[in-house]
Structures are given as C-alpha cells and as structure tokens.
Design a protein around this motif. Structure first.
Motif, mmCIF file in Angstrom:
data_model
loop_
_atom_site.group_PDB
_atom_site.id
_atom_site.type_symbol
_atom_site.label_atom_id
_atom_site.label_comp_id
_atom_site.label_asym_id
_atom_site.label_seq_id
_atom_site.Cartn_x
_atom_site.Cartn_y
_atom_site.Cartn_z
ATOM 1 N N PHE A 36 0.831 -1.208 0.000
ATOM 2 C CA PHE A 36 0.000 0.000 0.000
ATOM 3 C C PHE A 36 0.864 1.257 0.000
ATOM 4 O O PHE A 36 0.626 2.185 -0.757
ATOM 5 C CB PHE A 36 -0.931 0.012 1.221
ATOM 6 N N MET A 38 3.902 1.663 -1.043
ATOM 7 C CA MET A 38 4.578 1.878 -2.329
ATOM 8 C C MET A 38 3.636 2.379 -3.407
ATOM 9 O O MET A 38 4.031 3.197 -4.250
ATOM 10 C CB MET A 38 5.258 0.574 -2.772
ATOM 11 N N ILE A 39 2.393 1.896 -3.390
ATOM 12 C CA ILE A 39 1.427 2.388 -4.381
ATOM 13 C C ILE A 39 1.164 3.883 -4.154
ATOM 14 O O ILE A 39 1.231 4.688 -5.085
ATOM 15 C CB ILE A 39 0.109 1.585 -4.319
ATOM 16 N N TYR A 40 0.918 4.235 -2.880
ATOM 17 C CA TYR A 40 0.703 5.657 -2.578
ATOM 18 C C TYR A 40 1.936 6.485 -2.924
ATOM 19 O O TYR A 40 1.840 7.579 -3.476
ATOM 20 C CB TYR A 40 0.347 5.853 -1.098
ATOM 21 N N LEU A 41 3.110 5.925 -2.603
ATOM 22 C CA LEU A 41 4.353 6.651 -2.873
ATOM 23 C C LEU A 41 4.492 6.949 -4.366
ATOM 24 O O LEU A 41 4.895 8.047 -4.763
ATOM 25 C CB LEU A 41 5.552 5.836 -2.368
ATOM 26 N N ALA A 42 4.135 5.950 -5.189
ATOM 27 C CA ALA A 42 4.215 6.148 -6.635
ATOM 28 C C ALA A 42 3.289 7.274 -7.075
ATOM 29 O O ALA A 42 3.658 8.109 -7.903
ATOM 30 C CB ALA A 42 3.863 4.852 -7.365
ATOM 31 N N ILE B 51 -0.200 7.581 -12.457
ATOM 32 C CA ILE B 51 0.777 6.950 -11.582
ATOM 33 C C ILE B 51 1.939 6.486 -12.439
ATOM 34 O O ILE B 51 1.793 5.618 -13.283
ATOM 35 C CB ILE B 51 0.144 5.798 -10.764
ATOM 36 N N LYS B 52 3.081 7.125 -12.271
ATOM 37 C CA LYS B 52 4.293 6.804 -13.032
ATOM 38 C C LYS B 52 3.997 6.671 -14.527
ATOM 39 O O LYS B 52 4.414 5.704 -15.171
ATOM 40 C CB LYS B 52 4.904 5.502 -12.520
ATOM 41 N N VAL B 194 5.730 0.390 -11.086
ATOM 42 C CA VAL B 194 5.251 1.333 -10.084
ATOM 43 C C VAL B 194 6.015 1.161 -8.772
ATOM 44 O O VAL B 194 6.237 2.104 -8.029
ATOM 45 C CB VAL B 194 3.732 1.091 -9.876
ATOM 46 N N PHE B 195 6.477 -0.068 -8.508
ATOM 47 C CA PHE B 195 7.083 -0.378 -7.214
ATOM 48 C C PHE B 195 8.585 -0.093 -7.214
ATOM 49 O O PHE B 195 9.196 0.124 -8.255
ATOM 50 C CB PHE B 195 6.814 -1.838 -6.855
#
Lengths: 267, 259
Positions: A36, A38-42, B51-52, B194-195
């Motif tokens: 979660f 990492m998704i928000y961070l992206a 997102i990215k 994304v990760f």
C-alpha cells in the motif's frame, strides 16, 4: 457485574491462545503495509501537490491501521455467536438470567482486545525502525498523543457497539452473508478502511461526516499524526463519544424488541 | 481425465442448486466485497492524474486482467487453495487410494461458483477500460489480452500449488501463504514498474508478475512495438511447471495425521 467480568476474562484468555497464528499474521501485515505504501508513494512521486494529506501522515495512518487492524476491524464475525444463531443453541443463552446485549458486547470486545494485544506491539516497533519514508512517525506532540489514546479507547467501544448491532441484526434476519457484508462494505468505505477518508471523493466525505464510521479509527489515527489538532480534535472526540451512546442505545433497544418475538431455529 | 472433471463440475453445480437463495445472497455479497478493491483505484485517480505515467484506464485494464485470472483460480482451483484441509483431516489418504490423478482430485474437490461474481465484474471492468483506451487494434492486440489472462491464471495457479506443497511440511496452512496469493494479487493490479526496484526485480524473476502486467502492457498501449512482447506471458509456463514438480516431490514427504 461480576459475572460479566468473569465472562470477559474467559473470552480474553481463550483469545490469547492463538499466539503462533498472530505471529504468522505479522508477515502478511507487513507485506500488505509495504504494498500500500509503495502504491501511494508512486502516486505522490508523480503528483505531490494533488495529495490531500502529507506523505508521513499517510504512512503513519497506514501503519497504525495495520497495527490496530484486529481491534478496529469492521468485518468482525464472532463464529461462536453466528453458529449459535444458526443451530438454535441460542435458546440456552436465553434461559440464563443475564442480559444478552451486554454479554455479546463483552464477548466481542474481549476477543477483539486479546487479538490486538498479541499483534499491535511488534508492528509498531518494527514500523518505527523502518527507513524513511516507510517509517511510522512519532506522535505530533504530547497533546496529540493523549488525545490519540483517549480517542482509540472510545473508538474501540464504538466499533464494538456497531459490531454487536450487526450480530443482533443477523440474529433477527438469520442471514449473515448478504445484508451483513453489504452493510460492512459501506461502513468500511465511510470509515476510511478502503482509502483514508481524506482520499474519498468530496461528496462521500460530506456523507461520512454525518455517519459514525469515520470516528472509529480515521479520527484517532489523524489525531496521532497531527492532521487533526486543537479544538477540532476536542469537538470530534466529543462527537465520537456521542456516537458510542447512540449506537449502544439503538443496539440495546433492537435487542429488546427482537427478543420479545424471537424465533429459534430448531435442530 | 476431462470426463472425470466434468463429472465433478456437474456434482458441484447440483449441490449449489439445492440452496438457490443462499447462492444468490452469497453472489450479491461477493459483488460488494469486490467493489472495495477497484474503489481504491477510482478514488485515488480522482485525486491524482496518473501513476508513473500510467492513466486510470490502463490501471483498470491490468486490474481487470489480473482479477479475471485470479478469480478463475478462486472458482476452479479452490481445492488447491484449501489444500491444508486434506492434510489436517487426514483426507489425503483417501485421495491416494483412488485410481485418479491426485491433482485432478484436489481440483475437483471444490468448485466455488460464488466467485463467478468477481469474474463477471472483472469482465465488465475490462470492457469499460477497453472502450476508454485509445488502442490501435490488430490481431496481436486481441491475442495479447488472451495471453495476459492465461498468464494471470497460470501465475496464481502456480502460487496456489506452491502454498499447497508446503502444507506437506507444516501440516497447517499458516497465514503466511496469503502473502503471495492475496498479497500478490493486490500488487499485480499495478504494473511492476510502479514499485521500488528490489520489489520489482523479485516480482519479475522469482514470481513473474511483470510478464502479465508490465511487458505485455507496454506493447498493448503502444509504448513498445516489439512483437515478441505479445508472447511474453508465455514465460509463465517456466514458473508453473517447476511448481507442479515441487508439489509432487513434497508429496513424498507426506505422513498421515491419522485422525
């Protein structure tokens, strides 16, 4: 009063038996927590300015959510109660000279409490030690911390009274799947369990203000990180307390009504 | 083999039809529970534009593909997911006695028609995403969708088989197994790019999610034109076959629990 306390002790101790499964659950909680974040961070790295709350506030929110998950979990289903309702053993319960509402309330509360006591501490400690930006921050200040604790305790009572109410409705409708899960998804949405309330579309946020759900954990987690401070925090905690009384009142009343025309399942 | 499986299918269908109302209620409740998982995507994209570099419909597309593959597993491979029941209750002994392939028996032991509710919703989301994406259609683009779905199905089947294999050692299926299956689904909904790097590397080379949600997506959205990418989901076979062998090797460790 004493009998209820004994009842609390019994369910609490039996809940503490599941130590290994709690430990095994930790890895899952950390994995989900990381995914979660990492998704928000992206999203944040792509467009920081569009975010409705600061990133460290959000991370704190997510870790507190993982740590106190089993306490604040809305989907709580007490297997023993559900099976009692289904096979008709509830009739024995009705024979006992105890108030069924408080008995259920205590049962749900103590099992939640024992689950969270086994789980929250390692999550908090490890989350503190994680490298920036994945770490759980310290409370905003002393005031925030004190109000966080108060608001967590009230939140725990609130989620228990809502859970008890759901079980009473299941008792009445004999269906713990369809209606119950529909209710729980909606409750979870407005509580901030799917995304934090600040991330909900505006009109849903407006509705959330008039429902009890966002006072369960969204409020204490945001007080902790300093997203809600000062007079707003105080007045929100008062509203939270009010919802506890209202939901206990409704649950108690429903329980009384239902018991007067109960139909026990044979078998 | 197919005949035996069809027989299992018929039996399960018959038993579901005995409790029609309960099935309908369960179906509806599945619908609501699944709603939560794409509600996250919709509300996050309401705040953020992308997102990215990926847009909302591209993410919904991977979400749908991954969930079609995952829910097919939930419908047809539920026996594999709940494999610890066989070990704990000593039922695995029964399987050994029958002259049918063990894996087939495990597959046939449970078919969960309720999860068709998720499958249906995922297909609807796929259609919505496809209508809104600006795609240069060709035969390969159709083929790539099918490949991605097949890949998603296989990769999760492999994960479920691995989870089943380790039950031979631990007897009980601990909650850890949810990490790769349910946790895996959670993250496979977003392209691996994304990760963070270490995470992405693991889910490219160890658990090959990248070959269902990233490389084919690059071709599908026109970011890359290398035709080989159309067939990239087929790499999943290199993951599933060893999983099956691990299961077979582990099964030799089986000691009956005797209950």
């Amino acid at each position: 009063m004493k009998q209820y306390f004994t009842y609390f002790k019994i369910s609490f101790i039996s809940g503490l038996q599941y130590r290994v499964s709690a430990l095994a659950g930790l890895s899952t909680q950390f994995f989900f927590g990381f995914v979660f974040i990492m998704i928000y961070l992206a999203f944040y790295e792509t467009e920081y300015d569009s975010a409705p709350m600061k990133f460290n506030e959000l991370v704190t929110y997510l870790w507190l959510g993982q740590a106190f998950f089993s306490l604040m979990y809305l989907y709580h289903k007490d297997k023993e109660l559900i099976s009692m309702i289904r096979d008709g053993n509830i009739s024995y319960e009705l024979c006992r000279p105890q108030n069924l509402y408080w008995k259920w309330y205590i049962k749900i509360f103590s099992s939640k409490l024992s689950m969270v006591l086994l789980r929250f501490f390692p999550v908090i400690i490890i989350a503190f030690l994680l490298p920036f930006p994945y770490n759980l921050s310290l409370p905003n200040n002393m005031f925030s911390f004190i109000f966080f604790v108060i608001s967590m305790i009230i939140g725990a009572f609130l989620v228990t009274s809502l859970s008890t109410m759901v079980h009473i409705i299941a008792f009445f409708s004999l269906d713990e799947k369809g209606i119950m899960s529909m209710f729980m998804v909606i409750a979870d949405l407005f509580a901030g369990g799917i995304v934090p309330v600040l991330f909900l579309p505006k009109f849903l946020q407006l509705i959330a203000d008039y429902l009890p759900f966002r006072y369960i954990f969204d409020l204490p987690y945001r007080i902790y990180s300093g997203n809600i401070t000062g007079m707003t925090a105080v007045s929100n905690v008062l509203i939270q307390l009010l919802w506890v009384f209202v939901s206990i009142g409704i649950g108690y009343y429903l329980n009384k009504r239902i018991l007067s025309k109960v139909e026990v399942q044979g078998g | 083999m197919v005949k035996v499986y069809l027989k299992y299918l018929k039996l399960h269908l018959k038993s579901v039809m005995q409790y029609k109302l309960s099935f309908i209620l369960g179906f509806i409740s599945q619908f609501f529970v699944f709603f939560a998982s794409y509600f996250v995507i919709i509300s996050l994209f309401e705040k953020f534009g992308s997102i990215k570099g990926f847009t909302v419909y591209e993410i919904l597309f991977t979400f749908a593909v991954v969930n079609i593959g995952f829910s097919l597993n939930e419908v047809f491979a539920r026996g594999v997911d709940n494999f610890d029941h066989f070990i704990k209750a000593g039922k695995y002994d029964q399987l050994l006695l029958k002259p049918v392939n063990i894996f087939l028996q495990v597959l046939g032991s449970d078919i969960n028609f309720l999860k068709l509710s998720k499958l249906l919703q995922s297909i609807v989301i796929l259609i919505i995403a496809l209508v809104n994406l600006d795609i240069d259609w060709s035969v390969f683009k159709v083929l790539i969708i099918l490949n991605m779905i097949a890949g998603a199905f296989c990769v999760f089947l492999g994960v479920f088989i691995l989870n089943a294999a380790y039950c031979f050692y631990t007897v009980e299926g601990l909650e850890v197994r949810n990490v790769l299956s349910y946790g895996g689904r959670e993250m496979a909904q977003y392209p691996v790019s994304v990760f963070k790097k270490e995470f992405a590397t693991f889910f490219t080379y160890v658990i090959p999610f990248a070959f269902i949600n990233y490389y084919p997506l690059l071709y599908f959205t026109g970011r890359e034109s290398n035709i080989l990418l159309v067939f990239s989901p087929l790499i999943i076979i290199l993951f599933v076959i060893p999983c099956y062998y691990i299961f077979n090797i582990s099964s030799r460790k089986y000691l009956s629990t005797g209950s």
